[in-house]
Write an enzyme that holds these catalytic residues in place. Structure first.
Site, PDB file in Angstrom:
ATOM      1  N   HIS A   1       0.826  -1.206   0.000  1.00 58.85           N
ATOM      2  CA  HIS A   1       0.000   0.000   0.000  1.00 58.85           C
ATOM      3  C   HIS A   1       0.863   1.260   0.000  1.00 58.85           C
ATOM      4  O   HIS A   1       0.616   2.197  -0.755  1.00 58.85           O
ATOM      5  CB  HIS A   1      -0.919   0.000   1.220  1.00 58.85           C
ATOM      6  CG  HIS A   1      -1.713   1.255   1.372  1.00 58.85           C
ATOM      7  ND1 HIS A   1      -2.941   1.435   0.783  1.00 58.85           N
ATOM      8  CD2 HIS A   1      -1.424   2.418   2.008  1.00 58.85           C
ATOM      9  CE1 HIS A   1      -3.382   2.652   1.069  1.00 58.85           C
ATOM     10  NE2 HIS A   1      -2.485   3.272   1.810  1.00 58.85           N
TER      11      HIS A   1
ATOM     12  N   ARG B   1     -10.989   0.674  -8.189  1.00 60.55           N
ATOM     13  CA  ARG B   1     -11.053  -0.234  -7.037  1.00 60.55           C
ATOM     14  C   ARG B   1     -12.224   0.171  -6.137  1.00 60.55           C
ATOM     15  O   ARG B   1     -12.080   0.996  -5.243  1.00 60.55           O
ATOM     16  CB  ARG B   1      -9.750  -0.177  -6.253  1.00 60.55           C
ATOM     17  CG  ARG B   1      -8.498  -0.590  -7.035  1.00 60.55           C
ATOM     18  CD  ARG B   1      -7.289  -0.534  -6.109  1.00 60.55           C
ATOM     19  NE  ARG B   1      -6.065  -0.969  -6.750  1.00 60.55           N
ATOM     20  CZ  ARG B   1      -5.147  -0.139  -7.263  1.00 60.55           C
ATOM     21  NH1 ARG B   1      -5.340   1.179  -7.209  1.00 60.55           N
ATOM     22  NH2 ARG B   1      -4.052  -0.612  -7.818  1.00 60.55           N
TER      23      ARG B   1
ATOM     24  N   ARG C   1     -14.217  -2.317 -11.295  1.00 59.57           N
ATOM     25  CA  ARG C   1     -14.130  -3.669 -10.742  1.00 59.57           C
ATOM     26  C   ARG C   1     -15.133  -3.822  -9.609  1.00 59.57           C
ATOM     27  O   ARG C   1     -15.230  -2.960  -8.733  1.00 59.57           O
ATOM     28  CB  ARG C   1     -12.714  -3.936 -10.216  1.00 59.57           C
ATOM     29  CG  ARG C   1     -12.535  -5.344  -9.645  1.00 59.57           C
ATOM     30  CD  ARG C   1     -11.099  -5.583  -9.225  1.00 59.57           C
ATOM     31  NE  ARG C   1     -10.709  -4.801  -8.055  1.00 59.57           N
ATOM     32  CZ  ARG C   1      -9.474  -4.761  -7.562  1.00 59.57           C
ATOM     33  NH1 ARG C   1      -8.513  -5.432  -8.162  1.00 59.57           N
ATOM     34  NH2 ARG C   1      -9.197  -4.034  -6.498  1.00 59.57           N
TER      35      ARG C   1
ATOM     36  N   GLU D   1      -6.151 -13.241 -12.551  1.00 60.66           N
ATOM     37  CA  GLU D   1      -5.192 -13.175 -11.454  1.00 60.66           C
ATOM     38  C   GLU D   1      -5.023 -14.523 -10.763  1.00 60.66           C
ATOM     39  O   GLU D   1      -4.133 -14.694  -9.935  1.00 60.66           O
ATOM     40  CB  GLU D   1      -5.626 -12.118 -10.433  1.00 60.66           C
ATOM     41  CG  GLU D   1      -7.060 -12.250  -9.981  1.00 60.66           C
ATOM     42  CD  GLU D   1      -7.556 -11.032  -9.204  1.00 60.66           C
ATOM     43  OE1 GLU D   1      -6.736 -10.340  -8.591  1.00 60.66           O
ATOM     44  OE2 GLU D   1      -8.777 -10.784  -9.225  1.00 60.66           O
TER      45      GLU D   1
ATOM     46  N   ASN E   1      -0.276  -8.170  -9.810  1.00 55.82           N
ATOM     47  CA  ASN E   1       0.116  -8.145  -8.394  1.00 55.82           C
ATOM     48  C   ASN E   1      -0.196  -9.475  -7.717  1.00 55.82           C
ATOM     49  O   ASN E   1       0.640 -10.049  -7.014  1.00 55.82           O
ATOM     50  CB  ASN E   1      -0.587  -7.011  -7.658  1.00 55.82           C
ATOM     51  CG  ASN E   1      -0.189  -5.645  -8.174  1.00 55.82           C
ATOM     52  OD1 ASN E   1       0.675  -5.520  -9.029  1.00 55.82           O
ATOM     53  ND2 ASN E   1      -0.821  -4.621  -7.658  1.00 55.82           N
ATOM     54  N   ASP E   2      -1.415  -9.973  -7.907  1.00 64.39           N
ATOM     55  CA  ASP E   2      -1.788 -11.254  -7.320  1.00 64.39           C
ATOM     56  C   ASP E   2      -1.340 -12.425  -8.182  1.00 64.39           C
ATOM     57  O   ASP E   2      -0.921 -13.462  -7.661  1.00 64.39           O
ATOM     58  CB  ASP E   2      -3.302 -11.324  -7.106  1.00 64.39           C
ATOM     59  CG  ASP E   2      -3.723 -10.731  -5.771  1.00 64.39           C
ATOM     60  OD1 ASP E   2      -2.861 -10.604  -4.887  1.00 64.39           O
ATOM     61  OD2 ASP E   2      -4.907 -10.385  -5.616  1.00 64.39           O
TER      62      ASP E   2
ATOM     63  N   ARG F   1       3.951 -11.373  -1.817  1.00 66.62           N
ATOM     64  CA  ARG F   1       4.577 -10.175  -2.381  1.00 66.62           C
ATOM     65  C   ARG F   1       4.889  -9.129  -1.321  1.00 66.62           C
ATOM     66  O   ARG F   1       5.572  -8.149  -1.619  1.00 66.62           O
ATOM     67  CB  ARG F   1       3.688  -9.569  -3.469  1.00 66.62           C
ATOM     68  CG  ARG F   1       2.286  -9.157  -3.048  1.00 66.62           C
ATOM     69  CD  ARG F   1       1.501  -8.728  -4.283  1.00 66.62           C
ATOM     70  NE  ARG F   1       0.077  -8.597  -4.062  1.00 66.62           N
ATOM     71  CZ  ARG F   1      -0.571  -7.433  -4.005  1.00 66.62           C
ATOM     72  NH1 ARG F   1       0.100  -6.318  -4.135  1.00 66.62           N
ATOM     73  NH2 ARG F   1      -1.877  -7.406  -3.824  1.00 66.62           N
TER      74      ARG F   1
ATOM     75  N   CYS G   1      -3.752  -4.409 -15.290  1.00 69.31           N
ATOM     76  CA  CYS G   1      -3.941  -3.395 -14.258  1.00 69.31           C
ATOM     77  C   CYS G   1      -3.035  -3.595 -13.059  1.00 69.31           C
ATOM     78  O   CYS G   1      -3.164  -2.902 -12.060  1.00 69.31           O
ATOM     79  CB  CYS G   1      -5.403  -3.345 -13.815  1.00 69.31           C
ATOM     80  SG  CYS G   1      -6.041  -4.921 -13.188  1.00 69.31           S
TER      81      CYS G   1
END
Length: 579
Positions: free
Chosen positions: A190, A297, A334, A433, A456-457, A467, A504
């Protein structure tokens, strides 16, 4: 002294250090007499009330300087301070164990935080972060410390913290923050994402930063290399002054690409869009040159509050972004991606041993159908005001996609019967993902209008590596051969069905990754707003036909380091626009 962390946000920051959060602290515990118990309970309660007053003032300041959405974080913290589950536990401990308020508060806080952290939450959990925040705030008051150390300095400082939680970042004074460094976290944590959004140089995962650095030390941070220099020699300072000048000159050069089309050297059009969490982010992205929104998001509308947002609240939030970008620029919304690293205090879900592989995102929404349909109604209604596209997260099977689309169809039929306007032709896609979804991309592409790859995932699932764990950063590289092969397969599967593919995840804004993704045929690149112009400048130098050959070579390589070195050698223009 030179310390090496993880590069989180580009740029050079130089100045005095301010250690604002030193990580776990030793709390002195001492016993009190029976006659002192009531007074100690009252001392704790009075300082909790003082903390609430501070938070109310912070709400006003944050609303004025950062935005009302971010200010809601502190409303949630006030609610937590008033919750007997938190304060009541500390008071009960004072009474039962006859100990001081600081020790009782520390014990109660640790017990609650421990529950959330045991869930292996990659960002320590929104609830756990808020509990840590309010504990630190009350503890500072009990110990007689000042509430906001940042206010003590007139000049911008470099902040050092064990971690920066959502509320920490929301209350930073950008005019006084030259950069920041955290002990924990990864490039997709974050704090790292926030730093890039704020255009603030940052280094994360330094591990020992708050132990090695003292407030008042002169430090240099290189957010592009993940390097932190403590009390460097004059020669090093002069070197980084030059680098800072070059970085600022680069930013000025990038301004030339604002408003220009995103086309490759051979005239191929690509789409450079942004990831956002609210309308303010959207405005910042638009001003940064983004051609739309590739990821809205929506979970941030649900967080930092103690009840679900209404249909009308959500509709207005989606509508304002749709109108901002108009009919010609996309806004990909999303649906609710809660669970895993994001928890709602008012959604009473059972605790899971591994929430990242648990009941989250689309899995949750397909069971909580009324909650899901309320959001779908808001999104569908907003589709009448712009080029809105809807995207489902965490899809793993074709059956999940079909069930989600069935609920969407129910909502559309209901709105039609109510004579409410919406776009019947709104595109409906899904995030790739989950490795399982990637392997059946050919099947999913037949029933979805588009894919958006959430690296990311996807990377952490493919590589079985958290991660947020800085020791595993070498595994969570998006350049890992296994990850690149999966991305290539997904894009090809979608294109065979005539469907477009976006990305994304943070990889989409990585300049070294752009030539690879362009050569694979990626259609849309969604990134933090601050990365758009550098990506556009590089795109102007790339020939898609040449990048296709580069991809053929890359897919035969055996390591992430080999791939990165090869791409940067073949595409020297990357160095021109790298921070």
């Amino acid at each position: 002294m030179l310390l090496q962390g993880i590069a989180a946000a580009p740029g050079v920051a130089m100045g005095l250090a301010l250690v604002i959060q030193e990580g776990p602290q030793v709390v002195i515990r001492y016993e009190i007499s029976g006659e002192q118990v009531q007074a100690e309970v009252e001392r704790l309660e009075s300082h909790i009330q003082l903390a609430i007053l501070q938070l109310k003032a912070l709400i006003e300041r944050t609303s004025a300087t950062v935005g009302s959405e971010q200010a809601k974080i502190f409303e949630s913290q006030i609610w937590l301070l008033q919750d007997e589950e938190f304060s009541g536990a500390a008071k009960d401990t004072i009474i039962a164990q006859r100990i001081n308020a600081e020790a009782a508060l520390d014990g109660a806080s640790d017990a609650i935080i421990g529950i959330f952290e045991s869930m292996e939450d990659e960002r320590l959990g929104e609830r756990a972060a808020d509990i840590r925040d309010i504990t630190n705030r009350v503890m500072r008051l009990l110990e007689g410390k000042k509430e906001d150390m940042q206010q003590e300095s007139e000049d911008p400082v470099i902040l050092f913290a064990h971690d920066l939680t959502p509320s920490d970042t929301a209350q930073l004074d950008r005019n006084k923050t030259a950069g920041f460094v955290t002990d924990i976290g990864g490039r997709t944590s974050h704090s790292a994402i926030m730093a890039r959004s704020m255009d603030v140089p940052a280094v994360v995962g330094l591990r020992v930063g708050t132990k090695q650095v003292k407030t008042g030390d002169y430090v240099i941070i290189d957010g592009s290399q993940g390097a932190v220099y403590i009390n460097p020699e004059q020669a090093v300072i002069e070197e980084f002054k030059d680098k800072q000048i070059r970085f600022r000159a680069r930013l000025a050069e990038l301004k030339k690409y604002d408003g220009q089309p995103s086309i490759t050297a051979d005239g191929q059009q690509v789409e450079l869009v942004a990831n956002i969490g609210n309308a303010q982010d959207a405005w910042t992205a638009k001003n940064s040159g983004a051609e739309g929104i590739g990821l809205y998001r929506t979970e941030f509308l649900y967080m930092g509050r103690n009840q679900f947002p209404t249909e009308e609240e959500q509709f207005q939030a989606y509508k304002v972004v749709a109108e901002m970008f108009g009919k010609d620029q996309p806004v990909v919304i999303r649906t609710l991606d809660i669970g895993g690293d994001k928890e709602l205090s008012y959604l009473d879900l059972p605790k899971e041993a591994n929430p990242f592989l648990g009941h989250r995102a689309i899995r949750l929404c397909l069971e909580e159908t009324e909650l899901f349909k309320t959001q779908l109604r808001a999104i569908v209604k907003a589709s009448a005001y712009g080029n809105v596209k809807l995207m489902f997260p965490m899809i793993a099977t074709l059956q999940e996609l079909r069930k989600a689309k069935e609920l969407l169809a129910e909502v559309q039929n209901e709105l039609e019967q109510e004579n409410i306007a919406f776009n019947r032709d709104m595109e409906v896609g899904l995030m790739i993902e989950v490795p399982g979804a990637a392997l059946i991309a050919d099947q999913l592409a037949k029933e979805a209008d588009f894919f958006s790859i959430g690296t990311n995932d996807l990377v952490q699932y493919v590589m079985a590596a958290d991660r947020m764990n800085e020791r595993l950063s070498y595994l969570t590289e998006p350049f890992q051969p296994a990850v690149l092969r999966i991305i290539d397969q997904v894009i090809k599967a979608a294109h065979r069905e005539g469907k477009w593919v976006g990305m994304c995840g943070e990889m989409a804004g990585n300049l070294t990754a752009l030539p690879i993704l362009l050569g694979m045929g990626l259609d849309e690149f969604s990134m933090s707003g601050g990365s758009v112009l550098a990506a556009r400048a590089l795109m102007h130098k790339l020939d898609r036909r040449e990048m296709k050959q580069l991809v053929e070579d890359v897919l035969q390589m055996t390591s992430a380091e080999q791939i990165k070195s090869y791409v940067e050698c073949k595409v020297p223009a990357i160095a021109d626009w790298r921070a």
